[in-house]
Scaffold this motif. Structure first.
Motif, PDB file in Angstrom:
ATOM      1  N   ILE A  93       0.162   3.262   4.291  1.00 57.94           N
ATOM      2  CA  ILE A  93       0.995   2.310   5.018  1.00 57.94           C
ATOM      3  C   ILE A  93       2.177   3.088   5.565  1.00 57.94           C
ATOM      4  O   ILE A  93       2.959   3.661   4.796  1.00 57.94           O
ATOM      5  CB  ILE A  93       1.499   1.177   4.106  1.00 57.94           C
ATOM      6  CG1 ILE A  93       0.331   0.415   3.506  1.00 57.94           C
ATOM      7  CG2 ILE A  93       2.392   0.219   4.887  1.00 57.94           C
ATOM      8  CD1 ILE A  93       0.752  -0.641   2.515  1.00 57.94           C
ATOM      9  N   GLU A  94       2.295   3.131   6.868  1.00 54.36           N
ATOM     10  CA  GLU A  94       3.366   3.909   7.500  1.00 54.36           C
ATOM     11  C   GLU A  94       4.567   3.016   7.803  1.00 54.36           C
ATOM     12  O   GLU A  94       4.414   1.854   8.188  1.00 54.36           O
ATOM     13  CB  GLU A  94       2.857   4.579   8.769  1.00 54.36           C
ATOM     14  CG  GLU A  94       1.742   5.586   8.499  1.00 54.36           C
ATOM     15  CD  GLU A  94       1.283   6.295   9.741  1.00 54.36           C
ATOM     16  OE1 GLU A  94       1.658   5.858  10.850  1.00 54.36           O
ATOM     17  OE2 GLU A  94       0.534   7.290   9.624  1.00 54.36           O
ATOM     18  N   ALA A  95       5.750   3.577   7.609  1.00 54.56           N
ATOM     19  CA  ALA A  95       6.987   2.843   7.856  1.00 54.56           C
ATOM     20  C   ALA A  95       8.101   3.836   8.137  1.00 54.56           C
ATOM     21  O   ALA A  95       7.940   5.047   7.969  1.00 54.56           O
ATOM     22  CB  ALA A  95       7.346   1.965   6.653  1.00 54.56           C
ATOM     23  N   ILE A  96       9.231   3.328   8.570  1.00 47.24           N
ATOM     24  CA  ILE A  96      10.418   4.156   8.812  1.00 47.24           C
ATOM     25  C   ILE A  96      11.477   3.772   7.791  1.00 47.24           C
ATOM     26  O   ILE A  96      11.748   2.584   7.583  1.00 47.24           O
ATOM     27  CB  ILE A  96      10.950   3.956  10.241  1.00 47.24           C
ATOM     28  CG1 ILE A  96       9.925   4.476  11.249  1.00 47.24           C
ATOM     29  CG2 ILE A  96      12.278   4.675  10.437  1.00 47.24           C
ATOM     30  CD1 ILE A  96      10.325   4.281  12.689  1.00 47.24           C
ATOM     31  N   GLY A  97      12.041   4.763   7.123  1.00 49.85           N
ATOM     32  CA  GLY A  97      13.036   4.509   6.090  1.00 49.85           C
ATOM     33  C   GLY A  97      14.316   5.286   6.316  1.00 49.85           C
ATOM     34  O   GLY A  97      14.372   6.217   7.111  1.00 49.85           O
ATOM     35  N   SER A  98      15.347   4.895   5.596  1.00 45.95           N
ATOM     36  CA  SER A  98      16.651   5.561   5.673  1.00 45.95           C
ATOM     37  C   SER A  98      16.950   6.246   4.353  1.00 45.95           C
ATOM     38  O   SER A  98      16.782   5.650   3.281  1.00 45.95           O
ATOM     39  CB  SER A  98      17.744   4.529   5.983  1.00 45.95           C
ATOM     40  OG  SER A  98      19.002   5.144   6.077  1.00 45.95           O
TER      41      SER A  98
ATOM     42  N   MET B 243       3.531   5.026  -7.262  1.00 47.24           N
ATOM     43  CA  MET B 243       2.645   5.319  -6.130  1.00 47.24           C
ATOM     44  C   MET B 243       3.170   6.509  -5.329  1.00 47.24           C
ATOM     45  O   MET B 243       4.375   6.711  -5.198  1.00 47.24           O
ATOM     46  CB  MET B 243       2.541   4.100  -5.211  1.00 47.24           C
ATOM     47  CG  MET B 243       1.563   3.052  -5.679  1.00 47.24           C
ATOM     48  SD  MET B 243       1.425   1.711  -4.469  1.00 47.24           S
ATOM     49  CE  MET B 243      -0.123   0.980  -4.966  1.00 47.24           C
ATOM     50  N   LYS B 244       2.237   7.280  -4.773  1.00 45.20           N
ATOM     51  CA  LYS B 244       2.581   8.472  -3.998  1.00 45.20           C
ATOM     52  C   LYS B 244       3.120   8.081  -2.628  1.00 45.20           C
ATOM     53  O   LYS B 244       2.580   7.199  -1.963  1.00 45.20           O
ATOM     54  CB  LYS B 244       1.346   9.364  -3.847  1.00 45.20           C
ATOM     55  CG  LYS B 244       1.596  10.690  -3.139  1.00 45.20           C
ATOM     56  CD  LYS B 244       0.300  11.494  -3.083  1.00 45.20           C
ATOM     57  CE  LYS B 244       0.490  12.816  -2.357  1.00 45.20           C
ATOM     58  NZ  LYS B 244      -0.768  13.599  -2.297  1.00 45.20           N
ATOM     59  N   VAL B 245       4.194   8.769  -2.212  1.00 46.78           N
ATOM     60  CA  VAL B 245       4.799   8.535  -0.901  1.00 46.78           C
ATOM     61  C   VAL B 245       5.055   9.887  -0.241  1.00 46.78           C
ATOM     62  O   VAL B 245       5.568  10.817  -0.873  1.00 46.78           O
ATOM     63  CB  VAL B 245       6.129   7.755  -1.010  1.00 46.78           C
ATOM     64  CG1 VAL B 245       6.717   7.502   0.370  1.00 46.78           C
ATOM     65  CG2 VAL B 245       5.915   6.431  -1.731  1.00 46.78           C
TER      66      VAL B 245
ATOM     67  N   LYS C   8       7.587   9.570  -5.036  1.00 44.30           N
ATOM     68  CA  LYS C   8       6.885   8.435  -5.628  1.00 44.30           C
ATOM     69  C   LYS C   8       7.757   7.185  -5.581  1.00 44.30           C
ATOM     70  O   LYS C   8       8.990   7.267  -5.473  1.00 44.30           O
ATOM     71  CB  LYS C   8       6.485   8.744  -7.074  1.00 44.30           C
ATOM     72  CG  LYS C   8       7.658   9.000  -8.003  1.00 44.30           C
ATOM     73  CD  LYS C   8       7.181   9.330  -9.412  1.00 44.30           C
ATOM     74  CE  LYS C   8       8.372   9.592 -10.344  1.00 44.30           C
ATOM     75  NZ  LYS C   8       7.922   9.900 -11.723  1.00 44.30           N
ATOM     76  N   VAL C   9       7.108   6.038  -5.657  1.00 44.93           N
ATOM     77  CA  VAL C   9       7.814   4.757  -5.647  1.00 44.93           C
ATOM     78  C   VAL C   9       8.557   4.591  -6.969  1.00 44.93           C
ATOM     79  O   VAL C   9       7.981   4.763  -8.047  1.00 44.93           O
ATOM     80  CB  VAL C   9       6.820   3.596  -5.448  1.00 44.93           C
ATOM     81  CG1 VAL C   9       7.525   2.256  -5.610  1.00 44.93           C
ATOM     82  CG2 VAL C   9       6.170   3.691  -4.077  1.00 44.93           C
ATOM     83  N   THR C  10       9.851   4.280  -6.872  1.00 45.23           N
ATOM     84  CA  THR C  10      10.656   4.078  -8.082  1.00 45.23           C
ATOM     85  C   THR C  10      11.170   2.645  -8.212  1.00 45.23           C
ATOM     86  O   THR C  10      11.693   2.273  -9.256  1.00 45.23           O
ATOM     87  CB  THR C  10      11.850   5.042  -8.092  1.00 45.23           C
ATOM     88  OG1 THR C  10      12.561   4.941  -6.838  1.00 45.23           O
ATOM     89  CG2 THR C  10      11.394   6.484  -8.277  1.00 45.23           C
TER      90      THR C  10
ATOM     91  N   LEU D 278       3.175   5.394   2.589  1.00 49.10           N
ATOM     92  CA  LEU D 278       2.884   4.982   1.216  1.00 49.10           C
ATOM     93  C   LEU D 278       1.374   4.987   1.011  1.00 49.10           C
ATOM     94  O   LEU D 278       0.637   4.362   1.763  1.00 49.10           O
ATOM     95  CB  LEU D 278       3.448   3.583   0.963  1.00 49.10           C
ATOM     96  CG  LEU D 278       3.025   2.890  -0.336  1.00 49.10           C
ATOM     97  CD1 LEU D 278       3.533   3.654  -1.542  1.00 49.10           C
ATOM     98  CD2 LEU D 278       3.515   1.460  -0.354  1.00 49.10           C
ATOM     99  N   GLN D 279       0.914   5.732   0.008  1.00 49.02           N
ATOM    100  CA  GLN D 279      -0.523   5.841  -0.270  1.00 49.02           C
ATOM    101  C   GLN D 279      -0.958   4.708  -1.199  1.00 49.02           C
ATOM    102  O   GLN D 279      -0.623   4.687  -2.370  1.00 49.02           O
ATOM    103  CB  GLN D 279      -0.835   7.192  -0.901  1.00 49.02           C
ATOM    104  CG  GLN D 279      -2.313   7.413  -1.187  1.00 49.02           C
ATOM    105  CD  GLN D 279      -2.616   8.809  -1.674  1.00 49.02           C
ATOM    106  OE1 GLN D 279      -2.366   9.791  -0.988  1.00 49.02           O
ATOM    107  NE2 GLN D 279      -3.123   8.907  -2.892  1.00 49.02           N
ATOM    108  N   LEU D 280      -1.722   3.764  -0.642  1.00 49.55           N
ATOM    109  CA  LEU D 280      -2.209   2.642  -1.440  1.00 49.55           C
ATOM    110  C   LEU D 280      -3.361   3.059  -2.343  1.00 49.55           C
ATOM    111  O   LEU D 280      -3.457   2.640  -3.495  1.00 49.55           O
ATOM    112  CB  LEU D 280      -2.661   1.502  -0.525  1.00 49.55           C
ATOM    113  CG  LEU D 280      -1.567   0.643   0.112  1.00 49.55           C
ATOM    114  CD1 LEU D 280      -2.197  -0.441   0.957  1.00 49.55           C
ATOM    115  CD2 LEU D 280      -0.655   0.030  -0.935  1.00 49.55           C
ATOM    116  N   SER D 281      -4.278   3.868  -1.802  1.00 47.61           N
ATOM    117  CA  SER D 281      -5.428   4.326  -2.580  1.00 47.61           C
ATOM    118  C   SER D 281      -5.950   5.610  -1.975  1.00 47.61           C
ATOM    119  O   SER D 281      -5.547   6.018  -0.882  1.00 47.61           O
ATOM    120  CB  SER D 281      -6.537   3.264  -2.597  1.00 47.61           C
ATOM    121  OG  SER D 281      -6.996   3.016  -1.281  1.00 47.61           O
ATOM    122  N   SER D 282      -6.870   6.248  -2.686  1.00 45.20           N
ATOM    123  CA  SER D 282      -7.414   7.526  -2.220  1.00 45.20           C
ATOM    124  C   SER D 282      -8.825   7.712  -2.755  1.00 45.20           C
ATOM    125  O   SER D 282      -9.121   7.327  -3.890  1.00 45.20           O
ATOM    126  CB  SER D 282      -6.515   8.678  -2.680  1.00 45.20           C
ATOM    127  OG  SER D 282      -7.053   9.916  -2.308  1.00 45.20           O
TER     128      SER D 282
END
Length: 350
Positions: A58-63, A218-220, A235-237, A273-277
């Motif tokens: 899932i691609e997104a733009i973050g700060s 999750m891996k980011v 990773k998601v915290t 964001l990697q949902l699955s692999s």
């Protein structure tokens, strides 16, 4: 009359003889050329199929923001006597940054220390008297109160004296120095900024339909235009407990170890964001031929291109994941597809 008729009779015979001679001379060359003819192989570009990790992203733009970030200020009001840092210094927790004028506070602490010793001496004397004289008990209680009050004043004075020296509350990188020696500061004066960039946190939003799949750990992956060829992995915290009612999205926070110091607070980061692999055959998107609801590729074997049906499971950044139809190590055509058909002879460039 007879000679003329004889010449006319010979004319067709001569024409036939000449034609026969031409056919006789031509046929051997023609047959020889046909026996040596072979179809010309079409030059194509190929890709060797390999099993690789196929990630659903899932691609997104973050700060980006620092792990900890504060403005350094003084708890006391006084003049600056010493500054122990420069703009942009890396500092450790507890490192001395600024010294305020503290002679008065030092004298107050010294005075209260003397008073406290005296009050305790009086308390010891009254304690001895209270054992033999009943009237001394009331004086003893008064003296106990004096000792307690003096101790409180002494601790308060020590705290104030300690606040005349400003230390770094945590390790990090300092910003621009905004004061000079001799400046008068108070609790609203900004001395400098301090950022802990050993860990960079990135906040981004994910559509609410993925909420059930989101979890901590999750891996980011993230990238910034300043380093276009470098990918940072974290990773998601944190996953927000609330859904934004306007955008129908949930805010996610990812943390990235920043030992190199390349990431800085305020950066605009492209996150994934990697949902699955899973493992799949990854081939260039240009090699896949869509036809109605099916997909095909040209597989090369012994110089022959054969059109085979494949099953596509996903696409990402110009690559297609395939789980059926081709095997690891096979070659498929990527360029020159429009010039061939199933069964065509091909040669691979390079």
């Amino acid at each position: 009359m007879y000679a003329k008729q004889s010449g006319k009779a010979l004319f067709p015979f001569i024409i036939t003889l000449l034609l026969g001679l031409c056919v006789y001379l031509y046929l051997p060359n023609s047959q020889g050329e046909q026996s040596d003819f072979t179809p010309t192989a079409t030059q194509v570009t190929a890709h060797t199929v390999a099993s690789e990790e196929n990630a659903i992203l899932i691609e997104a733009i973050g700060s980006a923001r620092a792990n900890q970030a504060i403005y350094i200020k003084s708890a006391q009001n006084d003049y600056v006597t010493d500054i122990y840092f420069k703009d942009g210094d890396l500092v450790s927790k507890g490192q001395k940054l600024v010294q305020l004028q503290s002679q008065q506070e030092e004298l107050t602490v010294k005075e209260l220390a003397i008073n406290l010793r005296e009050e305790k001496r009086q308390l010891e004397r009254l304690t001895e008297l209270s054992r033999s004289q009943a009237t001394a008990k009331s004086l003893l209680e008064e003296q106990l109160s004096r000792v307690d009050a003096t101790e409180a004043q002494f601790e308060n004075a020590k705290t104030k004296l300690a606040e005349m020296t400003i230390f770094s509350p945590f390790s990090g990188i300092l910003g621009k120095r905004q004061i000079s020696v001799g400046a008068y500061v108070n609790n609203s004066t900004i001395i400098t900024s301090l950022d802990d960039i050993s860990i960079i946190k990135v906040d981004f939003k994910v559509p609410e339909k993925y909420l059930a799949q989101l979890k901590v750990g999750m891996k980011v992956m993230t990238q910034n235009d300043a380093y276009p060829e470098k990918t940072f992995t974290g990773k998601v915290t944190h996953v927000s407990a609330r859904i934004d009612s306007i955008t129908r999205s949930v805010e996610v926070t990812a943390s990235f170890a920043n030992k190199s110091g390349l990431l800085r607070p305020g950066m605009l980061l492209n996150t994934a964001l990697q949902l699955s692999s899973n493992q799949a055959m990854m081939v260039p998107e240009k090699a896949v031929i869509p036809q109605q609801d099916k997909h095909y590729v040209f597989q090369i074997e012994d110089g022959i291109a054969t059109k085979v049906e494949v099953h596509v499971t996903g696409r990402h950044n110009g690559w297609v994941a395939i789980d059926e139809g081709i095997s690891n190590g096979q070659q498929i055509v990527t360029e020159g597809i429009i010039k061939i058909r199933s069964g065509s002879q091909v040669t691979v460039k390079g």
